[in-house]
Write a protein that holds these residues in place. Sequence first.
Motif: not given
Length: 180
Positions: A47-52, A76-77, A105-106
Motif C-alpha cells: 500500500g506504500e512504496s516500501y516497507l522500511n 534503512e538502518e 543500509g545494513l
Amino acid sequence: GQVYTEFPHPNHPSLASLFRRCDELHREDPTRAPTILFIKEGVHEVGESYLNICYPLKIVGAGRDKTIIHGGFKIEETKEEGKRVDMQGMTMKGSSRSGLYNDNGLSFLCKDMTFTQCGGSGVNAWNTKGRLINCVITQCGFSGIFCGQNALIELEGDQTKVDGNVTSGNSSCLLYTSDA
C-alpha cells in the motif's frame, strides 16, 4: 532470547503498520523488538512504496509460492559490522519501484525469494553488500539487479536466475554494476 511476531497480526491491519510498530519498539528498547517476523501464507498488500526495515531483522515467509508481497522492502538502518537483515521464502511482486532497495543500509541476505514485475530493479543496492541465494529475479522494469556505487551483491545457488528483465526498455543491461 529471540522475540518474534507474525503477520497477519490481530493489532495490525497492514504489514506497514506492523513494521512501523516493530521499529518503534526497537527505538524504545531493542530487547523488546521482534528479531524474527513470520509472514504467513497469502497475498499481502504493502500500500506504500516500501516497507522500511530499520534494524537487524529476520523476515520469513511460508515459501515463495505461498507468501506474496505486493510491494518492496527498503533497508534503512546504517550498516554495522556483523549485523544484517535476513529474508527468505517469499515473493516480492509488483512494487512500483524496486523489490528490495538499500542505500547505505545494513547488509542483507535473501534466500529462496522471487522478485518479479517490479517497476524499477528487482534488487537495487548502493554502499552496502548483500547475498542472494537461490533467488529468481524476473520481469522487472529495469535491471534485475542494480549494483550501485560501493555495493557488492554475491549470487549463489543453482536455482538463482536473473532473466527477462528490462521490460521498460529503459536500461541496456540485465545486471548493472557501477564503481563511479
